[in-house]
Design an enzyme around this catalytic site. Structure first.
Site, PDB file in Angstrom:
ATOM      1  N   ASP A  24     -48.779 -55.019 -35.947  1.00  0.00           N
ATOM      2  CA  ASP A  24     -47.971 -56.097 -35.041  1.00  0.00           C
ATOM      3  C   ASP A  24     -46.899 -56.552 -35.945  1.00  0.00           C
ATOM      4  OD1 ASP A  24     -49.338 -57.628 -36.945  1.00  0.00           O
ATOM      5  OD2 ASP A  24     -50.605 -58.932 -35.628  1.00  0.00           O
ATOM      6  N   SER A  25     -46.619 -56.135 -37.003  1.00  0.00           N
ATOM      7  CA  SER A  25     -45.577 -56.540 -37.917  1.00  0.00           C
ATOM      8  C   SER A  25     -44.322 -55.703 -37.128  1.00  0.00           C
ATOM      9  CB  SER A  25     -45.450 -55.707 -39.233  1.00  0.00           C
ATOM     10  OG  SER A  25     -45.782 -54.215 -39.071  1.00  0.00           O
ATOM     11  N   ASP A  63     -53.027 -51.959 -33.911  1.00  0.00           N
ATOM     12  CA  ASP A  63     -53.139 -53.386 -34.291  1.00  0.00           C
ATOM     13  C   ASP A  63     -53.636 -53.947 -33.244  1.00  0.00           C
ATOM     14  OD1 ASP A  63     -53.506 -54.956 -36.504  1.00  0.00           O
ATOM     15  OD2 ASP A  63     -51.412 -55.184 -36.770  1.00  0.00           O
ATOM     16  N   LYS A  93     -57.379 -51.927 -35.342  1.00  0.00           N
ATOM     17  CA  LYS A  93     -57.562 -52.895 -36.673  1.00  0.00           C
ATOM     18  C   LYS A  93     -57.432 -54.295 -36.024  1.00  0.00           C
ATOM     19  CE  LYS A  93     -54.081 -53.971 -39.460  1.00  0.00           C
ATOM     20  NZ  LYS A  93     -53.941 -55.377 -39.676  1.00  0.00           N
ATOM     21  N   GLU A  95     -57.682 -58.580 -37.400  1.00  0.00           N
ATOM     22  CA  GLU A  95     -57.716 -59.388 -38.456  1.00  0.00           C
ATOM     23  C   GLU A  95     -58.973 -60.750 -38.391  1.00  0.00           C
ATOM     24  OE1 GLU A  95     -54.044 -61.539 -38.843  1.00  0.00           O
ATOM     25  OE2 GLU A  95     -53.021 -59.655 -38.906  1.00  0.00           O
ATOM     26  N   GLU A 162     -55.164 -57.746 -47.879  1.00  0.00           N
ATOM     27  CA  GLU A 162     -53.844 -58.172 -48.121  1.00  0.00           C
ATOM     28  C   GLU A 162     -53.425 -59.120 -48.984  1.00  0.00           C
ATOM     29  OE1 GLU A 162     -51.485 -58.275 -44.537  1.00  0.00           O
ATOM     30  OE2 GLU A 162     -49.622 -59.197 -45.361  1.00  0.00           O
TER      31      GLU A 162
HETATM   32  O1  KIV Z   1     -48.936 -55.155 -38.989  1.00  0.00           O
HETATM   33  C1  KIV Z   1     -48.955 -54.543 -40.190  1.00  0.00           C
HETATM   34  O2  KIV Z   1     -48.047 -53.720 -40.428  1.00  0.00           O
HETATM   35  C2  KIV Z   1     -50.146 -54.593 -41.016  1.00  0.00           C
HETATM   36  C3  KIV Z   1     -50.210 -54.007 -42.027  1.00  0.00           C
HETATM   37  C4  KIV Z   1     -49.203 -54.444 -43.196  1.00  0.00           C
HETATM   38  C5  KIV Z   1     -51.565 -53.968 -42.763  1.00  0.00           C
HETATM   39  O3  KIV Z   1     -51.088 -55.181 -40.224  1.00  0.00           O
HETATM   40 NA    NA Z   2     -50.812 -56.563 -38.761  1.00  0.00          NA
END
Ligand code: KIV
Ligand code: NA
Length: 258
Positions: A24-25, A63, A93, A95, A162
């Site tokens: 989600d980055s 994510d 993924k 969190e 992280e």
């Molecule tokens: O959103 C992302 O890119 C991430 C990674 C940095 C683990 O969660």
């Molecule tokens: Na992320």
């Protein structure tokens, strides 16, 4: 490695990455948003599809963004199914720690692999007091370990750690059966992940860069150099040169001119 579109997926796959995360980055790196909290499941799905078209052999992970898995395990399951069906990725993924164990059990029980993510969890940055290192006290390191065990027991195939002190991440890695993927967690993890534009240096000056990022290239500067050269060439008419143009026979040209 993260990826957020077709070319970034393609280069990560051809570069030999084992796993590719559509993180989600992408909120910041692809959409220009301030943080990850604004990105929605539909946005991620659109990017997952693009990445999956570029990836031939890496294992792909989508994510789950904020709001797509916290409300109930049922909601998390249906978001995960959409990730697989509409996003064309192979795993999800999310969190969080022990509080998400029941949710993770539900998702893995229907055959969708789940990657956990503990330590600095950017979706929760407001309650963490910003983007801060986690697990620096014995109590918070113990909480991380408790969470890691709960996520392993819930069926996670691996965990992202992280921004965790290296010795803490190493000890947690030793105690787990499943592999850990570190980002800002030292080299004692089983594997590593970085945000692609950060490690490629494909960002403008001024983007905040965490201490753990190693820059392996300077793609933004290279691209800017190319833009400037192109601009100059167009103005001086050095571009397009003869080899960039299509010919016409002298006879046809003569007739046209007449
Ligand atoms: O959103 C992302 O890119 C991430 C990674 C940095 C683990 O969660
Ligand atoms: Na992320």
């Amino acid at each position: 490695m993260t990826a957020h579109d077709f070319p970034s997926g393609l280069v990560a796959d051809e570069g030999g990455m084992d796993m590719i995360l559509v993180g989600d980055s992408l909120a910041m790196v692809a959409l220009g948003m301030k943080d990850t909290n604004q990105v929605k499941l539909d946005d991620i799905l659109h990017h997952c599809r693009a990445v999956s078209r570029g990836v031939r052999s890496a294992f792909t992970i989508g994510d789950l963004p904020m709001g797509s898995y916290e409300v109930s395990p049922e909601h998390a399951v249906s978001s995960s199914i959409r990730m697989i069906q509409d996003g064309r990725v192979e795993a999800v993924k999310l969190e969080g720690g022990i509080e998400l164990a029941p949710t993770i059990s539900r998702i893995t029980s229907i055959g969708i692999p789940v990657l956990g993510h503990i330590g600095l969890t950017p979706q929760r940055s407001h309650s963490l007091g910003g983007f801060r290192v986690q697990g620096r006290t014995a109590a918070s390191a113990s909480k991380l370990f408790t969470d890691a065990l709960a996520l392993q027991n819930a069926g996670c195939f691996s965990l992202v750690l992280e921004a965790v002190p290296a010795p803490v991440a190493e000890l947690i890695t030793e105690k787990l059966r499943i592999p850990t993927i570190g980002i800002g967690a030292g080299n004692g993890c089983s594997g590593q992940v970085l945000v692609q534009i950060d490690m490629l240096g494909n960002f403008p000056e001024g983007r905040f860069m965490p201490k753990f990022v190693k820059q392996y290239a300077n793609v933004f500067e290279e691209s800017k150099k190319a833009m400037k050269q192109y601009r100059e060439d167009v103005r001086s008419r050095a571009y397009p040169a003869k080899e960039h143009t299509y010919p016409i026979s002298p006879e046809e040209l003569k007739e046209f001119e007449e």
